[in-house]
Motif scaffolding. Structure first.
Motif, PDB file in Angstrom:
ATOM      1  N   GLU A 106       0.826  -1.195   0.000  1.00 19.12           N
ATOM      2  CA  GLU A 106       0.000   0.000   0.000  1.00 19.12           C
ATOM      3  C   GLU A 106       0.868   1.256   0.000  1.00 19.12           C
ATOM      4  OE1 GLU A 106      -3.477   0.520   0.415  1.00 19.12           O
ATOM      5  OE2 GLU A 106      -3.960  -1.558   0.022  1.00 19.12           O
ATOM      6  N   LEU A 107       0.426   2.264  -0.721  1.00 19.64           N
ATOM      7  CA  LEU A 107       1.066   3.568  -0.798  1.00 19.64           C
ATOM      8  C   LEU A 107       2.385   3.554  -1.553  1.00 19.64           C
ATOM      9  CD1 LEU A 107       0.465   5.528   2.509  1.00 19.64           C
ATOM     10  CD2 LEU A 107      -0.395   5.994   0.244  1.00 19.64           C
ATOM     11  N   GLN A 108       2.788   2.429  -2.152  1.00 22.67           N
ATOM     12  CA  GLN A 108       3.951   2.417  -3.010  1.00 22.67           C
ATOM     13  C   GLN A 108       3.541   2.572  -4.463  1.00 22.67           C
ATOM     14  OE1 GLN A 108       6.068  -1.188  -1.917  1.00 22.67           O
ATOM     15  NE2 GLN A 108       7.307  -0.061  -0.448  1.00 22.67           N
ATOM     16  N   ALA A 109       2.286   2.336  -4.775  1.00 22.93           N
ATOM     17  CA  ALA A 109       1.798   2.556  -6.130  1.00 22.93           C
ATOM     18  C   ALA A 109       1.426   4.012  -6.355  1.00 22.93           C
ATOM     19  CB  ALA A 109       0.589   1.655  -6.416  1.00 22.93           C
ATOM     20  N   TYR A 110       1.363   4.803  -5.293  1.00 25.64           N
ATOM     21  CA  TYR A 110       1.123   6.247  -5.420  1.00 25.64           C
ATOM     22  C   TYR A 110       1.733   6.951  -4.217  1.00 25.64           C
ATOM     23  CZ  TYR A 110      -0.932  10.821  -5.734  1.00 25.64           C
ATOM     24  OH  TYR A 110      -1.082  12.183  -5.818  1.00 25.64           O
ATOM     25  N   ILE A 111       2.417   8.062  -4.470  1.00 29.61           N
ATOM     26  CA  ILE A 111       3.007   8.869  -3.414  1.00 29.61           C
ATOM     27  C   ILE A 111       2.185  10.148  -3.290  1.00 29.61           C
ATOM     28  CG2 ILE A 111       5.065  10.051  -2.603  1.00 29.61           C
ATOM     29  CD1 ILE A 111       5.324   7.027  -2.739  1.00 29.61           C
ATOM     30  N   ASP A 129      -3.482   0.404  -6.031  1.00 25.23           N
ATOM     31  CA  ASP A 129      -2.820   0.314  -7.337  1.00 25.23           C
ATOM     32  C   ASP A 129      -2.612   1.672  -7.990  1.00 25.23           C
ATOM     33  OD1 ASP A 129      -5.454   0.881  -7.914  1.00 25.23           O
ATOM     34  OD2 ASP A 129      -5.556  -0.434  -9.661  1.00 25.23           O
ATOM     35  N   GLY A 130      -2.957   2.767  -7.305  1.00 20.18           N
ATOM     36  CA  GLY A 130      -2.707   4.092  -7.834  1.00 20.18           C
ATOM     37  C   GLY A 130      -3.724   4.589  -8.834  1.00 20.18           C
ATOM     38  N   LEU A 131      -4.887   3.920  -8.960  1.00 19.27           N
ATOM     39  CA  LEU A 131      -5.913   4.375  -9.898  1.00 19.27           C
ATOM     40  C   LEU A 131      -6.495   5.713  -9.418  1.00 19.27           C
ATOM     41  CD1 LEU A 131      -7.758   3.849 -12.382  1.00 19.27           C
ATOM     42  CD2 LEU A 131      -9.351   2.735 -10.799  1.00 19.27           C
ATOM     43  N   ILE A 132      -6.484   6.706 -10.307  1.00 15.32           N
ATOM     44  CA  ILE A 132      -6.992   8.048  -9.995  1.00 15.32           C
ATOM     45  C   ILE A 132      -8.347   8.222 -10.657  1.00 15.32           C
ATOM     46  CG2 ILE A 132      -6.529  10.513 -10.179  1.00 15.32           C
ATOM     47  CD1 ILE A 132      -3.531   9.696 -10.553  1.00 15.32           C
ATOM     48  N   SER A 133      -9.347   8.632  -9.895  1.00 10.27           N
ATOM     49  CA  SER A 133     -10.690   8.876 -10.414  1.00 10.27           C
ATOM     50  C   SER A 133     -11.065  10.323 -10.132  1.00 10.27           C
ATOM     51  CB  SER A 133     -11.718   7.939  -9.763  1.00 10.27           C
ATOM     52  OG  SER A 133     -11.413   6.581 -10.028  1.00 10.27           O
ATOM     53  N   LEU A 134     -11.446  11.061 -11.181  1.00 11.34           N
ATOM     54  CA  LEU A 134     -11.845  12.457 -11.064  1.00 11.34           C
ATOM     55  C   LEU A 134     -13.220  12.646 -11.686  1.00 11.34           C
ATOM     56  CD1 LEU A 134      -8.726  14.675 -11.961  1.00 11.34           C
ATOM     57  CD2 LEU A 134      -9.916  14.567  -9.773  1.00 11.34           C
ATOM     58  N   THR A 135     -14.105  13.322 -10.992  1.00  6.82           N
ATOM     59  CA  THR A 135     -15.429  13.656 -11.513  1.00  6.82           C
ATOM     60  C   THR A 135     -15.472  15.155 -11.812  1.00  6.82           C
ATOM     61  OG1 THR A 135     -16.456  11.881 -10.224  1.00  6.82           O
ATOM     62  CG2 THR A 135     -17.900  13.601 -11.089  1.00  6.82           C
ATOM     63  N   ARG A 136     -15.830  15.510 -13.042  1.00  3.09           N
ATOM     64  CA  ARG A 136     -15.870  16.916 -13.454  1.00  3.09           C
ATOM     65  C   ARG A 136     -17.304  17.380 -13.608  1.00  3.09           C
ATOM     66  NH1 ARG A 136     -14.171  19.426 -19.298  1.00  3.09           N
ATOM     67  NH2 ARG A 136     -16.352  18.875 -19.698  1.00  3.09           N
ATOM     68  N   LYS A 137     -17.601  18.566 -13.017  1.00  2.00           N
ATOM     69  CA  LYS A 137     -18.941  19.156 -13.126  1.00  2.00           C
ATOM     70  C   LYS A 137     -18.814  20.625 -13.515  1.00  2.00           C
ATOM     71  CE  LYS A 137     -21.234  16.221  -9.690  1.00  2.00           C
ATOM     72  NZ  LYS A 137     -22.069  16.208  -8.462  1.00  2.00           N
ATOM     73  N   GLY A 158     -22.847  18.311 -18.914  1.00  2.00           N
ATOM     74  CA  GLY A 158     -22.953  17.056 -18.187  1.00  2.00           C
ATOM     75  C   GLY A 158     -21.793  16.823 -17.231  1.00  2.00           C
ATOM     76  N   THR A 159     -21.839  15.684 -16.562  1.00  2.00           N
ATOM     77  CA  THR A 159     -20.812  15.273 -15.607  1.00  2.00           C
ATOM     78  C   THR A 159     -19.920  14.219 -16.254  1.00  2.00           C
ATOM     79  OG1 THR A 159     -22.288  15.714 -13.741  1.00  2.00           O
ATOM     80  CG2 THR A 159     -20.386  14.297 -13.332  1.00  2.00           C
ATOM     81  N   TRP A 160     -18.609  14.444 -16.176  1.00  2.00           N
ATOM     82  CA  TRP A 160     -17.651  13.523 -16.780  1.00  2.00           C
ATOM     83  C   TRP A 160     -16.810  12.871 -15.695  1.00  2.00           C
ATOM     84  CZ3 TRP A 160     -15.158  16.096 -21.729  1.00  2.00           C
ATOM     85  CH2 TRP A 160     -16.182  16.497 -22.594  1.00  2.00           C
ATOM     86  N   VAL A 161     -16.376  11.647 -15.959  1.00  2.00           N
ATOM     87  CA  VAL A 161     -15.497  10.915 -15.047  1.00  2.00           C
ATOM     88  C   VAL A 161     -14.196  10.604 -15.782  1.00  2.00           C
ATOM     89  CG1 VAL A 161     -15.165   8.819 -13.695  1.00  2.00           C
ATOM     90  CG2 VAL A 161     -17.408   9.921 -13.733  1.00  2.00           C
ATOM     91  N   PHE A 162     -13.078  11.025 -15.188  1.00  2.00           N
ATOM     92  CA  PHE A 162     -11.741  10.748 -15.720  1.00  2.00           C
ATOM     93  C   PHE A 162     -11.074   9.721 -14.816  1.00  2.00           C
ATOM     94  CE2 PHE A 162     -12.937  14.886 -17.190  1.00  2.00           C
ATOM     95  CZ  PHE A 162     -12.368  15.017 -18.461  1.00  2.00           C
ATOM     96  N   GLU A 163     -10.579   8.648 -15.400  1.00  2.00           N
ATOM     97  CA  GLU A 163      -9.916   7.602 -14.625  1.00  2.00           C
ATOM     98  C   GLU A 163      -8.649   7.170 -15.339  1.00  2.00           C
ATOM     99  OE1 GLU A 163     -13.083   5.112 -12.136  1.00  2.00           O
ATOM    100  OE2 GLU A 163     -13.214   4.727 -14.281  1.00  2.00           O
TER     101      GLU A 163
END
Length: 563
Positions: free
Chosen positions: A356-361, A505-513, A523-528
């Motif tokens: 944990e926490l080695q896939a993302y700093i 695993d460092g997966l980044i999820s962003l929701t844009r409004k 609309g609302t977009w999801v960036f992953e």
């Protein structure tokens, strides 16, 4: 009459043999070979089986080991390093000759890929000296002509990952248009046919694998202890002496590298500036016109995806930098690949929690990001003139995107925001988030819609610590908030962002409004996606749509700016 060299003690003879080699990192071992050919006794005494310490010393002098030791945490034996030197010399020879040998291809790609992840300069110097860029392009052309199958897809995964690390903008721009289109045609099925939301497909750490063209992971991710040995080149050392025998590594993520490389190739052709736009912002304000200007388009066409190969050229030019203190503060080149390595590699017999926490700093996302996104073709609309034909269509358009992000960390004894399963997502995708800042402290109270439940988070500071001074790597959760920088709002729209990072695993999820009521139609977009070498955030995006509706989506690539 025996040679006087035969009477020299072995330790002295080893020293003599080592100093016969040119001190240049990329020099050949021809002088050592000539010494060994003087007589049979010298050949026997200096062979790799009888004197592995000599070849291990050569390996330490000519290749990078700092990155490997940092991840392995234990030194390797001289026999292991001697064996790895022999493997790398064979691979470098095939690359220099431009050979793409079918039965050695996977092994060669593994060796090159791991050399790049461990490179602090010397490994890349070896690879670029033998022409690794032209070689990997020939590998991609060879794979493009083959029929698509499981073995071919594994080779594509490695070849695309290597290409994203060794190709420079100059080399890509100098390719003929047909060659660039050939590479894009190879990548397109892996960027247009995968699911719109990554979190719907990747849910557990121990089942990482590449995505097939149908959007599902392979039946077996091909978990390997690498580099493997080919039956035609049997190594005399046992399997336990392999260079990376302590690690289990599946094939690298094909989607991230394919998206990254697609943008690098697409950026060769700059965005066309519409002639009807006002030339500057001042003219647009005077004529009461909204949206981008010609000056806005010129600014975004100058920005390109930062490539590792380009930074290597800059690294070589900095070697003569007299400011040694500045060079010492700059992180080593292999450090930028640590998260890419830990995202897939697993130490044998180690519990998953230790990764944990080695896939993302924490802190890597804080700052301003600029880039672009591309809209994928609709799967419900076949190409014009080709009804019912199963072909991979090109992306419809490319548009700029910008955002400024801040990170907030949760520590014990506080509880982080709950992970609750949602339709088409895992619980790491945040759709709604309310934030209240405490006046007495800088702690942020996040709420998931229930006013009775608040979750305290501390803001991450640019000095590398949380507000309370605790180590960010001990955080339980990382939440992201952001917005469009003010200077881009008039041209490209104003948006707010919320999201979180899956630390496993460092997966980044962003929701844009949209921030303005008049932009609700966007609309609302999801960036992953994932960070690529700490420089670029790449992945998939899609609109939030009702269950059963297709919506729109595509791929994106953004890079952190200086500010």
């Amino acid at each position: 009459m025996p040679s006087h060299l035969e009477d020299i003690p072995l330790d002295v003879l080893t020293q003599v043999a080592f100093f016969t080699i040119d001190s240049s990192p990329t020099s050949a071992l021809g002088a050592l070979l000539q010494l060994m050919l003087c007589c049979r006794n010298l050949h026997r005494h200096l062979s790799i089986d009888a004197c592995p310490q000599l070849y291990a010393r050569i390996f330490r002098a000519k290749f990078d080991l700092v990155g490997y030791c940092r991840r392995e945490r234990e030194p390797r034996t001289t026999s292991c390093l001697a064996s790895e030197l022999r493997v790398r010399q064979r691979v470098l020879r095939r690359i220099r000759l431009g050979e793409v040998v079918a039965h050695c291809l996977l092994d060669d790609l593994w060796v090159v890929y791991l050399m790049l992840l461990e490179s602090d300069g010397l490994n890349e110097l070896h690879l670029h000296a033998v022409g690794v860029g032209n070689w990997v392009l020939s590998v991609l052309r060879e794979l493009h002509t083959r029929a698509s199958n499981e073995i071919g897809e594994h080779a594509i995964s490695l070849a695309v990952s290597v290409a994203s690390l060794v190709l420079s903008h100059i080399q890509i721009s100098s390719l003929p248009m047909n060659d660039r289109n050939q590479v894009l045609n190879l990548l397109r099925p892996f960027t247009t046919s995968v699911p719109k939301y990554l979190s719907a497909n990747v849910n557990v750490v121990d089942e990482l694998g590449i995505l097939s063209t149908s959007g599902s992971r392979n039946r077996a991710p091909g978990r390997l202890t690498v580099p493997s040995k080919d039956s035609r080149e049997v190594d005399k050392y046992p399997t336990k002496a392999n260079y990376l025998s302590r690690f289990t590594i599946p094939f690298p993520n094909l989607l991230s590298s394919a998206v990254f490389l697609t943008f690098a190739f697409k950026e060769v052709t700059p965005l066309q500036i519409p002639p009807h736009l006002p030339p500057t912002r001042a003219v647009a304000i005077a004529t009461e016109r909204h949206g981008p200007t010609m000056a806005d388009f010129v600014a975004i066409t100058r920005r390109r995806t930062p490539l590792v190969a380009d930074s290597f050229l800059q690294y070589q030019s900095r070697e003569s930098d007299p400011d040694l203190a500045k060079e010492q503060r700059r992180p080593s080149r292999s450090v930028i690949h640590d998260e890419d390595f830990y995202r897939t590699a697993r130490r044998l017999h180690a519990p998953t929690e230790t990764w944990e926490l080695q896939a993302y700093i924490p802190g890597l996302l804080t700052g301003v990001w600029e880039g672009s996104y591309m809209v994928a073709p609709s799967t419900s609309c076949p190409p014009i003139g080709c009804p019912g034909l199963d072909v991979s269509q090109d992306f419809l358009c490319r548009q700029p995107i910008q955002f400024r992000l801040e990170e907030y960390l949760s520590f014990t004894p506080w509880l982080p925001l709950p992970v609750e399963t949602q339709d088409n997502f895992d619980g790491h995708v945040l759709r709604n988030l309310c934030a209240n800042e405490e006046e007495s402290t800088s702690i942020i109270q996040f709420s998931d819609g229930n006013p009775a439940r608040n979750y305290p988070y501390e803001p991450f500071r640019l000095n590398g610590a949380s507000e309370s001074g605790r180590d960010p790597q001990h955080a339980l959760d990382v939440v992201i908030t952001g917005e469009t920088p003010r200077r881009f709002e008039a041209a490209w729209g104003a948006y707010s962002f919320i999201g979180r990072i899956r630390l496993s695993d460092g997966l980044i999820s962003l929701t844009r409004k949209p921030k303005n009521a008049g932009d609700d139609g966007c609309g609302t977009w999801v960036f992953e996606g994932y960070l690529h070498s700490r420089r670029t955030f790449v992945g998939k995006w899609g609109t939030l749509s009702a269950l059963g509706q297709e919506g729109i989506g595509g791929i994106f690539s953004v890079s952190k700016t200086a500010d």
